[in-house]
Write an enzyme that holds these catalytic residues in place. Structure first.
Site, PDB file in Angstrom:
ATOM      1  N   LYS A 138       0.965  -1.258   0.001  1.00 39.14           N
ATOM      2  CA  LYS A 138      -0.111   0.069  -0.044  1.00 39.14           C
ATOM      3  C   LYS A 138       0.744   1.320   0.081  1.00 39.14           C
ATOM      4  CE  LYS A 138      -4.223  -1.644   2.135  1.00 39.14           C
ATOM      5  NZ  LYS A 138      -5.433  -1.406   3.235  1.00 39.14           N
TER       6      LYS A 138
ATOM      7  N   ASP B 272     -10.263   2.844   1.527  1.00 39.14           N
ATOM      8  CA  ASP B 272     -10.557   2.376   3.172  1.00 39.14           C
ATOM      9  C   ASP B 272     -11.362   3.374   3.636  1.00 39.14           C
ATOM     10  OD1 ASP B 272      -9.386  -0.299   2.577  1.00 39.14           O
ATOM     11  OD2 ASP B 272      -7.477   0.423   3.258  1.00 39.14           O
TER      12      ASP B 272
ATOM     13  N   GLY C 128      -5.783   2.346  16.971  1.00 37.83           N
ATOM     14  CA  GLY C 128      -4.714   1.860  15.910  1.00 37.83           C
ATOM     15  C   GLY C 128      -4.119   3.052  14.820  1.00 37.83           C
TER      16      GLY C 128
ATOM     17  N   THR D 234       1.476   1.808  20.331  1.00 40.39           N
ATOM     18  CA  THR D 234       2.805   2.463  20.367  1.00 40.39           C
ATOM     19  C   THR D 234       2.567   3.845  20.332  1.00 40.39           C
ATOM     20  OG1 THR D 234       3.720   0.790  19.203  1.00 40.39           O
ATOM     21  CG2 THR D 234       4.952   2.895  19.176  1.00 40.39           C
TER      22      THR D 234
END
Ligand code: ATR
Length: 272
Positions: A65, A100, A123, A148
């Site tokens: 991607k 998306d 996310g 993270t």
């Protein structure tokens, strides 16, 4: 006959071929949808080869991607997201898009969810970036939470840099979720947690009845997060809807025709 396809590695479990071929059959489009698995370092070469062979359109999945960005002309949204999942070879130039974002937005729309107020996106990987930009473009205030934390902060900074509607985007660690969700309207899981397992990235106690919850995970269709959300009285939207509408958006972009959404949905759901 037009050839459409998907490049990814691996692509063996993809539901895009049956979903798109159901659309071709329903509308009597003379086309096929095939999958390709080029080597992981050959994103640009794969795009150039497809153009040479006269492929009409490609979907792009992991790990390509980002890599195909240099081989296409990305539209402004795909450029901001930094990832392309749909390539269109039918115009004068080879263009790259990210359906998306539109897939998530339309999945909410079709469930009557109004995209205003505050969204929490869990996310900050490829899916998280696309969904966060999609919701910010709808005018939502976006809070990103990620395992993270630095990646969540980086995404929030990119969102703020992208325009006025995202001026208040913020980035957090997962431990902030309960606070972030207390007054939120929309929640999206864009991590892989819950995929083929019964995990959830969001503590059940943080969910409430004023939330609308989309889980981008679609295997299983009913994730633990969606079960917890339903139990809390929230509106739930499963990941197969997002998968469907990103495919619908790609089909409509490539063919210029209105997609037979019900037939594509049937093809998808019968295989999940
Ligand atoms: P995709 O393109 O599907 O978004 P990705 O870019 O690899 O895939 O991103 C995966 C996301 O799931 C990331 O947000 C990742 O968190 P990190 O950035 O901290 O790696 C998240 N993720 C994966 N496994 C996780 C886990 N066990 N707990 C929490 N988050 C997880």
């Amino acid at each position: 006959m037009d050839v459409y396809g998907l490049i990814g590695n691996p692509v063996g479990y993809s539901l895009s071929p049956p979903m798109h071929e159901a659309a071709y059959e329903a509308l009597e489009v003379d086309a096929r949808y095939v999958t390709f698995e080029p080597p992981a370092d050959a994103a640009a070469a794969a795009v150039e080869s497809a153009a040479t062979l006269g492929v009409a359109g490609l979907n792009v999945t992991i790990p390509f991607k980002q890599g195909v960005l240099d081989a296409v002309e990305p539209d402004p949204l795909a450029a901001r997201i930094g990832a392309v999942n749909t390539i269109d070879f039918t115009g004068e130039r080879v263009t790259g898009h990210n359906t998306d974002a539109a897939g998530a937005v339309r999945a909410f729309d079709e469930h009557g969810v109004s995209l205003s107020g505050t969204a929490v996106v869990v996310g900050a990987g490829g899916a998280g970036r696309a969904i966060a930009f999609g919701l910010a473009d709808e005018g939502m205030a976006v809070r990103v939470a990620n395992r993270t934390e630095s990646k969540a902060r980086d995404l929030a900074a990119d969102l703020r840099g992208a325009g006025e509607s995202a001026a208040d985007a913020t980035g957090h660690g997962l431990d902030a979720l309960a606070d972030l969700l207390a007054d939120a309207d929309v929640l999206v899981n864009a991590t892989s947690v819950g995929m083929e397992s019964d995990g959830t990235p969001v503590p059940a106690g943080a969910l409430h009845g004023d939330l609308s919850v989309l889980d981008a995970v679609y295997r299983p269709v009913e994730t633990r997060l969606l079960r917890d959300a339903a139990a809390a009285g929230a509106t739930t939207v499963d990941g197969a809807w997002m998968l469907l509408y990103q495919g619908v958006d790609a089909f409509e972009r490539w063919t210029g025709r209105e997609a037979p959404v019900d037939r594509m949905n049937e093809a998808l759901r019968s295989r999940l």
